[in-house]
Design a protein around this motif. Structure first.
Motif, PDB file in Angstrom:
ATOM      1  N   ALA A  90       7.590 -78.114  30.849  1.00 53.55           N
ATOM      2  CA  ALA A  90       7.221 -79.319  30.104  1.00 53.55           C
ATOM      3  C   ALA A  90       6.306 -78.972  28.933  1.00 53.55           C
ATOM      4  O   ALA A  90       6.418 -79.549  27.845  1.00 53.55           O
ATOM      5  CB  ALA A  90       6.542 -80.329  31.024  1.00 53.55           C
ATOM      6  N   ARG A  91       5.422 -77.994  29.147  1.00 59.68           N
ATOM      7  CA  ARG A  91       4.517 -77.620  28.063  1.00 59.68           C
ATOM      8  C   ARG A  91       5.302 -77.068  26.874  1.00 59.68           C
ATOM      9  O   ARG A  91       4.974 -77.373  25.715  1.00 59.68           O
ATOM     10  CB  ARG A  91       3.504 -76.589  28.561  1.00 59.68           C
ATOM     11  CG  ARG A  91       2.531 -76.155  27.466  1.00 59.68           C
ATOM     12  CD  ARG A  91       1.469 -75.210  27.978  1.00 59.68           C
ATOM     13  NE  ARG A  91       0.578 -74.798  26.917  1.00 59.68           N
ATOM     14  CZ  ARG A  91      -0.465 -74.000  27.075  1.00 59.68           C
ATOM     15  NH1 ARG A  91      -0.755 -73.527  28.279  1.00 59.68           N
ATOM     16  NH2 ARG A  91      -1.226 -73.667  26.058  1.00 59.68           N
ATOM     17  N   ARG A  92       6.312 -76.238  27.132  1.00 50.50           N
ATOM     18  CA  ARG A  92       7.111 -75.686  26.028  1.00 50.50           C
ATOM     19  C   ARG A  92       7.724 -76.814  25.206  1.00 50.50           C
ATOM     20  O   ARG A  92       7.807 -76.728  23.977  1.00 50.50           O
ATOM     21  CB  ARG A  92       8.222 -74.785  26.572  1.00 50.50           C
ATOM     22  CG  ARG A  92       7.748 -73.528  27.238  1.00 50.50           C
ATOM     23  CD  ARG A  92       8.884 -72.496  27.315  1.00 50.50           C
ATOM     24  NE  ARG A  92      10.050 -72.999  28.027  1.00 50.50           N
ATOM     25  CZ  ARG A  92      10.218 -72.927  29.352  1.00 50.50           C
ATOM     26  NH1 ARG A  92       9.245 -72.397  30.105  1.00 50.50           N
ATOM     27  NH2 ARG A  92      11.316 -73.378  29.924  1.00 50.50           N
ATOM     28  N   TYR A  93       8.153 -77.853  25.882  1.00 48.33           N
ATOM     29  CA  TYR A  93       8.799 -78.974  25.203  1.00 48.33           C
ATOM     30  C   TYR A  93       7.799 -79.759  24.363  1.00 48.33           C
ATOM     31  O   TYR A  93       8.022 -80.014  23.170  1.00 48.33           O
ATOM     32  CB  TYR A  93       9.461 -79.872  26.244  1.00 48.33           C
ATOM     33  CG  TYR A  93       9.889 -81.222  25.743  1.00 48.33           C
ATOM     34  CD1 TYR A  93      10.831 -81.345  24.729  1.00 48.33           C
ATOM     35  CD2 TYR A  93       9.351 -82.387  26.290  1.00 48.33           C
ATOM     36  CE1 TYR A  93      11.228 -82.592  24.274  1.00 48.33           C
ATOM     37  CE2 TYR A  93       9.745 -83.628  25.842  1.00 48.33           C
ATOM     38  CZ  TYR A  93      10.685 -83.721  24.839  1.00 48.33           C
ATOM     39  OH  TYR A  93      11.067 -84.962  24.389  1.00 48.33           O
ATOM     40  N   TYR A  94       6.680 -80.132  24.949  1.00 41.69           N
ATOM     41  CA  TYR A  94       5.741 -81.003  24.247  1.00 41.69           C
ATOM     42  C   TYR A  94       4.927 -80.280  23.170  1.00 41.69           C
ATOM     43  O   TYR A  94       4.407 -80.927  22.253  1.00 41.69           O
ATOM     44  CB  TYR A  94       4.800 -81.678  25.250  1.00 41.69           C
ATOM     45  CG  TYR A  94       5.459 -82.825  25.981  1.00 41.69           C
ATOM     46  CD1 TYR A  94       5.799 -83.994  25.305  1.00 41.69           C
ATOM     47  CD2 TYR A  94       5.762 -82.737  27.335  1.00 41.69           C
ATOM     48  CE1 TYR A  94       6.421 -85.050  25.962  1.00 41.69           C
ATOM     49  CE2 TYR A  94       6.375 -83.790  28.004  1.00 41.69           C
ATOM     50  CZ  TYR A  94       6.705 -84.939  27.311  1.00 41.69           C
ATOM     51  OH  TYR A  94       7.312 -85.991  27.958  1.00 41.69           O
ATOM     52  N   GLU A  95       4.808 -78.954  23.248  1.00 42.73           N
ATOM     53  CA  GLU A  95       4.029 -78.250  22.231  1.00 42.73           C
ATOM     54  C   GLU A  95       4.895 -77.738  21.080  1.00 42.73           C
ATOM     55  O   GLU A  95       4.394 -77.105  20.160  1.00 42.73           O
ATOM     56  CB  GLU A  95       3.286 -77.063  22.858  1.00 42.73           C
ATOM     57  CG  GLU A  95       4.165 -75.907  23.264  1.00 42.73           C
ATOM     58  CD  GLU A  95       3.370 -74.767  23.879  1.00 42.73           C
ATOM     59  OE1 GLU A  95       2.137 -74.887  23.978  1.00 42.73           O
ATOM     60  OE2 GLU A  95       3.995 -73.754  24.264  1.00 42.73           O
ATOM     61  N   ASP A  96       6.196 -78.041  21.109  1.00 43.88           N
ATOM     62  CA  ASP A  96       7.102 -77.550  20.068  1.00 43.88           C
ATOM     63  C   ASP A  96       6.973 -78.391  18.793  1.00 43.88           C
ATOM     64  O   ASP A  96       7.441 -79.528  18.738  1.00 43.88           O
ATOM     65  CB  ASP A  96       8.542 -77.584  20.569  1.00 43.88           C
ATOM     66  CG  ASP A  96       9.527 -77.008  19.547  1.00 43.88           C
ATOM     67  OD1 ASP A  96       9.071 -76.445  18.533  1.00 43.88           O
ATOM     68  OD2 ASP A  96      10.754 -77.122  19.773  1.00 43.88           O
ATOM     69  N   PHE A  97       6.340 -77.827  17.786  1.00 44.50           N
ATOM     70  CA  PHE A  97       6.216 -78.451  16.468  1.00 44.50           C
ATOM     71  C   PHE A  97       6.845 -77.552  15.403  1.00 44.50           C
ATOM     72  O   PHE A  97       6.437 -77.577  14.244  1.00 44.50           O
ATOM     73  CB  PHE A  97       4.747 -78.709  16.125  1.00 44.50           C
ATOM     74  CG  PHE A  97       4.166 -79.935  16.780  1.00 44.50           C
ATOM     75  CD1 PHE A  97       4.037 -81.116  16.080  1.00 44.50           C
ATOM     76  CD2 PHE A  97       3.757 -79.896  18.099  1.00 44.50           C
ATOM     77  CE1 PHE A  97       3.505 -82.252  16.675  1.00 44.50           C
ATOM     78  CE2 PHE A  97       3.220 -81.021  18.705  1.00 44.50           C
ATOM     79  CZ  PHE A  97       3.089 -82.206  17.995  1.00 44.50           C
ATOM     80  N   SER A  98       7.832 -76.768  15.805  1.00 44.16           N
ATOM     81  CA  SER A  98       8.409 -75.791  14.876  1.00 44.16           C
ATOM     82  C   SER A  98       9.085 -76.451  13.678  1.00 44.16           C
ATOM     83  O   SER A  98       8.960 -75.980  12.543  1.00 44.16           O
ATOM     84  CB  SER A  98       9.404 -74.891  15.607  1.00 44.16           C
ATOM     85  OG  SER A  98      10.404 -75.654  16.258  1.00 44.16           O
ATOM     86  N   ASP A  99       9.799 -77.556  13.905  1.00 43.57           N
ATOM     87  CA  ASP A  99      10.468 -78.227  12.784  1.00 43.57           C
ATOM     88  C   ASP A  99       9.461 -78.860  11.842  1.00 43.57           C
ATOM     89  O   ASP A  99       9.602 -78.780  10.621  1.00 43.57           O
ATOM     90  CB  ASP A  99      11.431 -79.292  13.308  1.00 43.57           C
ATOM     91  CG  ASP A  99      12.636 -78.683  13.987  1.00 43.57           C
ATOM     92  OD1 ASP A  99      13.231 -77.767  13.407  1.00 43.57           O
ATOM     93  OD2 ASP A  99      12.968 -79.109  15.104  1.00 43.57           O
ATOM     94  N   GLU A 100       8.450 -79.517  12.395  1.00 42.39           N
ATOM     95  CA  GLU A 100       7.427 -80.128  11.558  1.00 42.39           C
ATOM     96  C   GLU A 100       6.704 -79.063  10.729  1.00 42.39           C
ATOM     97  O   GLU A 100       6.446 -79.257   9.536  1.00 42.39           O
ATOM     98  CB  GLU A 100       6.411 -80.883  12.430  1.00 42.39           C
ATOM     99  CG  GLU A 100       6.975 -82.103  13.123  1.00 42.39           C
ATOM    100  CD  GLU A 100       7.585 -81.802  14.481  1.00 42.39           C
ATOM    101  OE1 GLU A 100       7.741 -82.743  15.283  1.00 42.39           O
ATOM    102  OE2 GLU A 100       7.915 -80.628  14.742  1.00 42.39           O
ATOM    103  N   ALA A 101       6.394 -77.941  11.351  1.00 39.65           N
ATOM    104  CA  ALA A 101       5.701 -76.863  10.637  1.00 39.65           C
ATOM    105  C   ALA A 101       6.584 -76.276   9.540  1.00 39.65           C
ATOM    106  O   ALA A 101       6.111 -75.962   8.438  1.00 39.65           O
ATOM    107  CB  ALA A 101       5.280 -75.776  11.618  1.00 39.65           C
ATOM    108  N   THR A 102       7.869 -76.126   9.835  1.00 36.99           N
ATOM    109  CA  THR A 102       8.803 -75.604   8.838  1.00 36.99           C
ATOM    110  C   THR A 102       8.879 -76.541   7.638  1.00 36.99           C
ATOM    111  O   THR A 102       8.889 -76.106   6.482  1.00 36.99           O
ATOM    112  CB  THR A 102      10.197 -75.422   9.451  1.00 36.99           C
ATOM    113  OG1 THR A 102      10.116 -74.492  10.530  1.00 36.99           O
ATOM    114  CG2 THR A 102      11.184 -74.904   8.420  1.00 36.99           C
TER     115      THR A 102
END
Length: 516
Positions: free
Chosen positions: A434-446
């Motif tokens: 669940a942590r991997r899912y909720y901490e994923d901001f890769s698209d926003e950062a890109t």
């Protein structure tokens, strides 16, 4: 801003008909790209018109496949927009939403409005134009970063979504109404196919194609998973939810053989007695938009998951059904599209603002089984947030989450940096995956890196944007964070773990107790 548009609309429309309100209104939805999400987000104007003009006759003109959703007695004529209406008497007000600005004179020339004495409101992704009674237009702009925010779902369980520096919040998308006969038909069909009272998850594998979009532009029709990939996701879901049934289904336009075949192929590939398809319900009314919406609104349906956003996410949000959509991540093709001057795509742009709606972004160039199974794990986390035992599925000890959730709730949005700090503390307490899912901001950062040159470092990039001295960068960061899965996690947890004293009071700092 959209709130300014609403202020002017209220002031102008009330000058129209009896009692200071418009008596005859036309909602005219005409576009060259029949996105169902667009149709739903523009329904915010329908809800506003009903509230502001009680007793008015409101006609709807759009694609007939979509109009069926509102065939529930609240409106006058339901008109096929391909056959422009030509009323005997002019409308007091015409609201014409769409993706692009159109010339109000073109509406008048079609006989919808009289040359003078009528009012037109044109709304599009980046602005609005109001021409009161033939006078010069009043114009305004809208922030189109995520254009679903401009007209939010606003489901029954959540407060209206406020935009920064905006004095008015729109009332939310308009949900359909169903008769007791329609509801009974749905329950009977589900009971025939799914014995017992086990909850049902809708798996929606449909996507835009050449038929539904009437175009072969890759941006429009090139973002779908194949049947085998859907089967990988669904098979993992079957393992993760042993006490649930699954319905592979979606709303289908007449003649859409591509999506009909996809539904059958995914159901067959899953090869499980706990999986049925839309066609197993043996009722053709469920194939259309209104019938499918009735299915989705059933108490037996607990969640929806799939690769599309139209009926899987946006319709689910209107009906207050938790959903997760699989969207394309920020790959090379996405970056190329962002650099063009035309209409841009981007997974975060389709991220529905409703707290019940979530997104899993997928690297389209690496859709192996492990990546596809991660979709199922993300859905497990989102589903558990709304339905399951959050103590065991998401957190080892829910009591430890109480302090950061309170700080988050008290900080947002006035102190956004403090809120993001509290959200990081919640992340640290989550179980994996669940942590991997909720901490994923890769698209926003890109996106922030691509547009503003910030360092692409996940949530840290969003935090950097929020603390920027540049107003545009800061606003972008705020919107990206508020639309994120993490923000929705923290927001919903506070609703579930409500204050013992003064429930709903934003400033309450007391002990949180589990919602019963």
């Amino acid at each position: 801003m959209i709130g300014s548009a609403l202020v002017n609309i209220r002031a102008t429309a009330r000058q129209g008909g009896p009692s200071g309100r418009a008596a005859r209104i036309l909602w005219l939805h005409c576009t060259d790209r029949w996105y169902f999400g667009d149709f739903l987000r523009h329904s915010v104007w329908l809800r506003s018109l009903i509230q502001e003009n009680p007793g008015a006759t409101i006609d709807l003109a759009s694609h007939p496949d979509y109009l069926a959703l509102y065939a529930d007695g609240r409106f006058g004529q339901l008109l096929d927009v391909r056959d422009p209406p030509n009323p005997c008497d002019p409308y007091d007000l015409v609201v014409a939403p769409g993706p692009f600005e159109i010339d109000p004179d073109s509406i008048m020339s079609n006989g919808v409005l009289a040359p003078s004495g009528s009012t037109s409101l044109i709304t599009w992704d980046r602005g609005w134009s109001l021409r009161p009674h033939g006078a010069s237009a009043i114009r305004g702009n809208k922030d189109d970063l995520n254009y679903f925010r401009a007209a939010h779902p606003g489901s029954a369980s959540e407060k209206p979504l406020q935009l920064w520096n905006d004095e008015v919040s729109l009332p939310g998308w308009l949900p359909p109404l169903f008769t007791s006969q329609e509801r009974a038909c749905v329950e009977e069909a589900l009971a025939r196919r799914f014995s017992g009272d086990a909850p049902v998850i809708v798996y929606n594998p449909t996507a835009s194609n050449v038929f539904t979009r009437d175009t072969d532009v890759p941006k429009e029709v090139g973002n779908s998973l194949i049947a085998r990939e859907h089967v990988v996701v669904l098979s993992r879901l079957i393992d993760l939810f042993p006490g649930h049934q699954f319905l592979v289904a979606a709303a289908l336009k007449d003649g859409d053989d591509v999506n009909a075949e996809m539904i059958s192929a995914v159901c067959t590939g899953a090869d499980s007695p706990r999986v049925a398809s839309l066609f197993d319900l043996e009722h053709r009314d469920f194939h259309g938009l209104r019938g499918f919406a009735g299915l989705l609104a059933s108490p037996r349906i607990c969640s929806s998951v799939g690769s599309g956003t139209g009926t899987n996410t946006h319709l689910a949000a209107v009906l207050d059904v938790p959903s997760l959509s699989v969207e394309r991540g920020a790959d090379a093709a996405m970056l190329k599209n962002w650099s063009s001057n035309g209409f841009q795509m981007g997974s975060f742009r389709w991220r529905n603002p409703a707290v019940c709606a979530a997104v899993h972004t997928l690297d389209w160039s690496n859709r192996n089984d492990a990546a596809l199974e991660e979709v199922a794990l993300s859905f497990l986390a989102h589903h558990s947030l709304h339905h399951g035992d959050t103590r065991s599925t998401l957190f080892a000890d829910l009591r430890s989450v109480t302090p950061p959730i309170v700080r988050f709730h008290e900080s947002w949005p006035e102190q956004p940096l403090a809120a993001t700090t509290a959200a990081r503390e919640v992340l640290a307490l989550l179980r994996s995956p669940a942590r991997r899912y909720y901490e994923d901001f890769s698209d926003e950062a890109t996106y922030l890196s691509f547009r503003y040159g910030l360092r692409p470092q996940g949530l840290a990039t969003v935090t950097e944007a929020i603390s920027s001295g540049d107003d545009e960068v800061r606003r972008t960061g705020l919107q990206l964070f508020q639309d994120s899965n993490l923000h929705k996690l923290a927001t919903h947890l506070y609703r579930v773990l409500r204050p013992a004293d003064g429930a709903g009071d934003k400033r309450t700092t007391g002990h949180l107790v589990a919602h019963r």
